[in-house]
Design a protein around this motif. Structure first.
Motif, PDB file in Angstrom:
ATOM      1  N   THR A 120      26.179   2.012   3.738  1.00  0.00           N
ATOM      2  CA  THR A 120      25.779   2.042   2.240  1.00  0.00           C
ATOM      3  C   THR A 120      24.227   2.697   1.951  1.00  0.00           C
ATOM      4  N   ARG A 121      24.164   3.620   1.222  1.00  0.00           N
ATOM      5  CA  ARG A 121      22.714   4.470   0.767  1.00  0.00           C
ATOM      6  C   ARG A 121      22.300   4.087  -0.452  1.00  0.00           C
ATOM      7  N   THR A 122      22.836   3.571  -1.274  1.00  0.00           N
ATOM      8  CA  THR A 122      22.470   3.022  -2.736  1.00  0.00           C
ATOM      9  C   THR A 122      20.974   2.247  -2.545  1.00  0.00           C
ATOM     10  N   THR A 123      20.224   2.359  -3.544  1.00  0.00           N
ATOM     11  CA  THR A 123      18.991   2.000  -3.527  1.00  0.00           C
ATOM     12  C   THR A 123      18.721   0.973  -4.649  1.00  0.00           C
ATOM     13  N   PRO A 124      17.780  -0.036  -4.658  1.00  0.00           N
ATOM     14  CA  PRO A 124      17.763  -0.876  -5.855  1.00  0.00           C
ATOM     15  C   PRO A 124      17.800  -0.067  -7.006  1.00  0.00           C
ATOM     16  N   GLU A 125      16.844   1.129  -7.034  1.00  0.00           N
ATOM     17  CA  GLU A 125      16.955   1.966  -8.336  1.00  0.00           C
ATOM     18  C   GLU A 125      18.512   2.083  -8.795  1.00  0.00           C
TER      19      GLU A 125
ATOM     20  N   ALA B 110      26.880 -17.573 -10.680  1.00  0.00           N
ATOM     21  CA  ALA B 110      27.985 -16.734  -9.817  1.00  0.00           C
ATOM     22  C   ALA B 110      27.264 -15.396  -9.779  1.00  0.00           C
ATOM     23  N   GLY B 111      27.474 -14.889  -8.560  1.00  0.00           N
ATOM     24  CA  GLY B 111      27.112 -13.366  -8.205  1.00  0.00           C
ATOM     25  C   GLY B 111      28.129 -12.681  -7.428  1.00  0.00           C
ATOM     26  N   THR B 112      27.866 -11.609  -6.977  1.00  0.00           N
ATOM     27  CA  THR B 112      28.978 -10.628  -6.050  1.00  0.00           C
ATOM     28  C   THR B 112      28.592 -10.803  -4.657  1.00  0.00           C
ATOM     29  N   ASP B 113      27.317 -10.960  -4.211  1.00  0.00           N
ATOM     30  CA  ASP B 113      27.400 -10.754  -2.727  1.00  0.00           C
ATOM     31  C   ASP B 113      27.728  -9.286  -2.272  1.00  0.00           C
ATOM     32  N   PHE B 114      27.885  -8.307  -2.899  1.00  0.00           N
ATOM     33  CA  PHE B 114      28.548  -7.054  -2.748  1.00  0.00           C
ATOM     34  C   PHE B 114      27.063  -6.181  -1.915  1.00  0.00           C
ATOM     35  N   HIS B 115      27.730  -5.538  -0.976  1.00  0.00           N
ATOM     36  CA  HIS B 115      26.832  -4.767   0.012  1.00  0.00           C
ATOM     37  C   HIS B 115      27.015  -3.231  -0.288  1.00  0.00           C
ATOM     38  N   SER B 116      27.250  -3.000  -1.643  1.00  0.00           N
ATOM     39  CA  SER B 116      27.554  -1.717  -2.074  1.00  0.00           C
ATOM     40  C   SER B 116      26.449  -1.306  -2.884  1.00  0.00           C
TER      41      SER B 116
ATOM     42  N   SER C  50      30.365  -4.017  -9.140  1.00  0.00           N
ATOM     43  CA  SER C  50      31.372  -3.257  -9.830  1.00  0.00           C
ATOM     44  C   SER C  50      32.421  -4.591  -9.654  1.00  0.00           C
ATOM     45  N   THR C  51      32.230  -5.504 -10.737  1.00  0.00           N
ATOM     46  CA  THR C  51      33.138  -6.729 -10.860  1.00  0.00           C
ATOM     47  C   THR C  51      34.466  -6.599 -11.754  1.00  0.00           C
ATOM     48  N   GLU C  52      34.379  -5.346 -12.367  1.00  0.00           N
ATOM     49  CA  GLU C  52      35.607  -5.136 -13.273  1.00  0.00           C
ATOM     50  C   GLU C  52      36.952  -4.844 -12.271  1.00  0.00           C
ATOM     51  N   PRO C  53      37.952  -5.479 -12.306  1.00  0.00           N
ATOM     52  CA  PRO C  53      38.926  -5.400 -11.126  1.00  0.00           C
ATOM     53  C   PRO C  53      39.740  -4.037 -11.296  1.00  0.00           C
ATOM     54  N   ASP C  54      39.709  -3.340 -12.732  1.00  0.00           N
ATOM     55  CA  ASP C  54      40.519  -2.174 -12.561  1.00  0.00           C
ATOM     56  C   ASP C  54      39.344  -1.216 -12.627  1.00  0.00           C
ATOM     57  N   ASN C  55      38.243  -1.205 -11.909  1.00  0.00           N
ATOM     58  CA  ASN C  55      37.104  -0.470 -11.914  1.00  0.00           C
ATOM     59  C   ASN C  55      36.235  -0.788 -10.563  1.00  0.00           C
ATOM     60  N   TYR C  56      37.062  -1.402  -9.622  1.00  0.00           N
ATOM     61  CA  TYR C  56      36.339  -2.218  -8.547  1.00  0.00           C
ATOM     62  C   TYR C  56      36.197  -0.619  -7.508  1.00  0.00           C
ATOM     63  N   ALA C  57      34.911  -0.506  -6.837  1.00  0.00           N
ATOM     64  CA  ALA C  57      34.813   0.420  -6.055  1.00  0.00           C
ATOM     65  C   ALA C  57      34.666  -0.102  -4.672  1.00  0.00           C
ATOM     66  N   GLY C  58      35.107  -1.344  -4.299  1.00  0.00           N
ATOM     67  CA  GLY C  58      34.755  -1.745  -2.863  1.00  0.00           C
ATOM     68  C   GLY C  58      33.396  -2.488  -2.744  1.00  0.00           C
ATOM     69  N   SER C  59      33.125  -3.399  -1.715  1.00  0.00           N
ATOM     70  CA  SER C  59      31.912  -4.092  -1.673  1.00  0.00           C
ATOM     71  C   SER C  59      31.216  -3.954  -0.600  1.00  0.00           C
ATOM     72  N   HIS C  60      31.735  -3.359   0.708  1.00  0.00           N
ATOM     73  CA  HIS C  60      31.014  -3.337   1.793  1.00  0.00           C
ATOM     74  C   HIS C  60      30.874  -2.083   2.639  1.00  0.00           C
ATOM     75  N   GLY C  61      30.443  -1.391   1.747  1.00  0.00           N
ATOM     76  CA  GLY C  61      30.222   0.083   2.568  1.00  0.00           C
ATOM     77  C   GLY C  61      31.624   0.704   3.085  1.00  0.00           C
ATOM     78  N   ASN C  62      31.492   1.364   4.090  1.00  0.00           N
ATOM     79  CA  ASN C  62      32.589   2.119   4.822  1.00  0.00           C
ATOM     80  C   ASN C  62      33.663   1.174   5.566  1.00  0.00           C
ATOM     81  N   GLN C  63      33.468  -0.283   5.413  1.00  0.00           N
ATOM     82  CA  GLN C  63      34.454  -1.037   5.931  1.00  0.00           C
ATOM     83  C   GLN C  63      35.547  -1.408   4.797  1.00  0.00           C
ATOM     84  N   ASP C  64      35.190  -0.959   3.612  1.00  0.00           N
ATOM     85  CA  ASP C  64      36.416  -1.171   2.628  1.00  0.00           C
ATOM     86  C   ASP C  64      36.093  -0.235   1.465  1.00  0.00           C
ATOM     87  N   SER C  65      35.735   1.147   1.836  1.00  0.00           N
ATOM     88  CA  SER C  65      35.601   2.208   0.688  1.00  0.00           C
ATOM     89  C   SER C  65      36.529   3.196   0.333  1.00  0.00           C
TER      90      SER C  65
END
Length: 609
Positions: free
Chosen positions: A61-66, A345-351, A355-370
């Motif tokens: 994952t290379r996304t930043t807080p920004e 509630a929250g995501t705990d996504f490591h992405s 992206s909590t919308e099921p039809d617009n979900y990007a995966g949540s843990h980098g290259n483990q599920d992208s």
């Protein structure tokens, strides 16, 4: 037009929101809306990781807080080579990267940085998910063992990273339009047992975050929070994933093994008023084994320990519903409840993207599920579970006068909050002793609900009569998701040292009738086509509104009441991914689920004998 039925009255399930549910006033694009004394619903994520987190960075994952703040505000962000954009922006966000090594691991890929000639550079620049997984295990293993890696623990690197990180939220704070919070995650996990807390500051952040390397004991974290308040920084901690705590999260003994006391209970509630009910690693409301009479308990269940070494024990101390009863049992003994939690509630996504919308979900843990092509059919990931076992996260809802740090943080502290499974269901709940019959037929019922009772997060006054309290519940569907099935009230009652739960259907869509034998309302139906991951909103209701009076109230018992809202069945995120690839859904997880929301409770404490 559909009708919502209650045991007391019939309420119309309207096709649009009432004016007093969420004030909508004319305004210019640059003018914040006026304060609403009856409060608006705002949605956000208080648990999100970016490349500043050691494990997220190890996963590529290379996304930043920004990037995270821009994505939450509705802007497109690149994640693993693809542009992603929320269908509906969020109203607030806290980025909560792991305090341990925060921001320093990013330096490992800098060709001119301090790790350029180290093995870490080779590892972290690898595109092989197996190499990433091994790096993850090494970094996480150091936190399990509480042995920080020296090269990533250099004070000057940690301080520089934190100064950059903690300054970012101010850049994106737009009072009245979008609220950004400074936060971090304290990552305590003795023997892979989850005791994590997200730490959220009301305004300015601290000089440095507090890490699990300093202590894995929650009471030491509270000491840090108390010290920050003495410095003028208001702050709360939010525990999460009790479901994988191995029974530690809501245990009746502290980390040293001593029985908890009144002082412990009061201190815990002063420091952590809210608990996270759902996120990527499952829900912590209840388990079917603990709530066998709850037909909706089997929802987004996750039972794996954090290191994948086995299944977490959850017979006691892991789920909130059980903790509500245990807390009341302790309150009866020594006068304070250590588990009197509001809900978020929250995501705990490591992405880095919520992206909590099921039809617009990007995966949540980098290259483990992208990569959908491998995820949909995979049976095992980095910590042992199938990657499809991860949920599409959760969102926190608050009722606040305006979208500002002050107003939203005040809602956190008074617990006028709710959690959803990632959808934007608006729900509120009120309780009182003297609500007029059919009060919701009045145009100003909301004002009366506040004036003559208490909202969720509040306490009912002491009552000496036998008549039960009356509750008002109201929910409006997510415009981008399924219609509503029903609203239930969950009652956890404690008397003579024993607790029991009961679930009441309070208001529901359509003309369904309770089963006279079981007292349960039949299923709403199912319109999902699994192959195409589509459904129809031809069933259910847009809005549900009802009143309910507890028919078995005991004024001598301690009681926790909270509401749960259910959508009609829709496709799970993993079903959407399978449909896009023309594959059957992974059989290890449900293809169809009922998204939901939970309110913070309303509590009743009996009079002293």
């Amino acid at each position: 037009m559909e009708v919502g039925c209650t045991n007391n009255s019939v309420k119309v399930a309207k096709a649009a929101e009432p004016a007093n549910f969420l004030a909508v006033l004319p305004q210019s694009a640059d003018t914040p809306p006026p304060r609403n004394p009856l409060r608006n619903a705002y949605f956000g994520d208080l648990h999100l990781h970016t490349s500043y987190s050691m494990d997220a960075f190890a996963f590529g994952t290379r996304t930043t807080p920004e990037d995270s703040f821009r994505y939450a505000m509705g802007e497109p962000v690149e994640y693993f080579g693809k542009q992603w954009k929320r269908n509906a922006p969020l109203d607030f966000l806290a980025v909560t990267d792991h305090a341990e090594y925060l921001g320093v691991i990013r330096e490992s890929i800098n060709p001119n940085g301090p790790f350029a000639k180290s093995e870490w550079y080779t590892t972290m620049t690898s595109s092989d998910p197996k190499v990433s997984a091994q790096a993850f295990q090494t970094l996480l293993g150091s936190t399990f063992a509480n042995r920080p890696i020296p090269e990533f623990s250099q004070p000057q690197l940690l301080r520089s990273a934190w100064e950059t990180y903690s300054a970012i939220p101010d850049k994106y704070y737009k009072p009245g339009k979008f609220t950004s919070f400074v936060g971090f995650e304290w990552t305590s996990m003795p023997q892979a047992q989850n005791l994590h807390r997200c730490v959220i500051f009301a305004g300015k952040g601290p000089a440095m975050p507090y890490t699990a390397f300093e202590s894995v004991d929650p009471e030491e974290l509270w000491r840090y929070l108390e010290g920050q308040r003495k410095l003028g920084l208001d702050v709360i901690a939010v525990p999460h994933n009790g479901n994988v705590s191995n029974g530690l999260m809501f245990k009746t003994r502290d980390l040293s093994g001593k029985a908890v006391t009144r002082e412990y209970a009061e201190r815990r509630m002063a420091n952590e008023p809210l608990a996270e009910i759902i996120q990527a690693k499952g829900q912590s409301d209840t388990d079917p084994a603990l709530s066998p009479n709850d037909e909706f308990a089997d929802f987004e269940i996750w039972k794996y320990l954090l290191d994948g070494s086995g299944i977490a024990k959850s017979a006691t101390g892991s789920y909130l519903r059980q903790a509500y009863g245990v807390g009341q049992e302790l309150q009866a003994k020594f006068g304070a409840n250590p588990f009197k939690y509001g809900i978020e509630a929250g995501t705990d996504f490591h992405s880095g993207i919520s992206s909590t919308e099921p039809d617009n979900y990007a995966g949540s843990h980098g290259n483990q599920d992208s990569d959908p092509r491998t995820v949909v059919t995979a049976t095992k990931s980095v910590v042992g579970e199938p990657p499809t076992a991860l949920s599409s996260g959760g969102l926190t809802g608050v009722w606040a006068e305006e979208n500002t740090r002050e107003s939203i943080f005040a809602a956190f502290k008074r617990k006028e909050t709710f959690g959803t499974s990632g959808v934007r269901i608006k729900v509120r709940m009120f309780g009182g002793w003297n609500y007029p019959q059919d009060m919701t037929r009045s145009a100003d019922w909301l004002k009366a609900a506040y004036g003559q009772g208490v909202p969720m997060g509040g306490d009912l006054s002491v009552h000496r009569g036998s008549a039960g309290p009356t509750f008002v519940v109201h929910a409006v569907k997510d415009p981008e998701s399924g219609n509503l099935d029903r609203i239930q009230i969950i009652k956890v009652e404690t008397k003579n040292g024993k607790s029991q739960e009961k679930i009441y259907d309070v208001v529901w869509s359509g003309d369904r009738k309770r089963d006279p034998k079981t007292g349960k309302v039949p299923p709403v139906g199912n319109t999902v086509d699994v192959k195409t991951a589509t459904y129809s909103n031809s069933i259910g209701a847009v809005e549900l509104l009802g009143e309910w009076t507890d028919p078995s109230f005991d004024p001598k018992a301690y009681v926790t009441y909270y509401a749960r809202v259910l959508e009609i069945p829709t496709s799970r995120w993993s079903t959407y991914w399978a449909a896009k690839l023309n594959l059957p859904p992974n059989p290890t997880v449900p293809a169809v689920i009922q998204q939901r929301a939970w309110t913070s409770p309303i509590w009743y404490t009996p009079a002293k004998p």
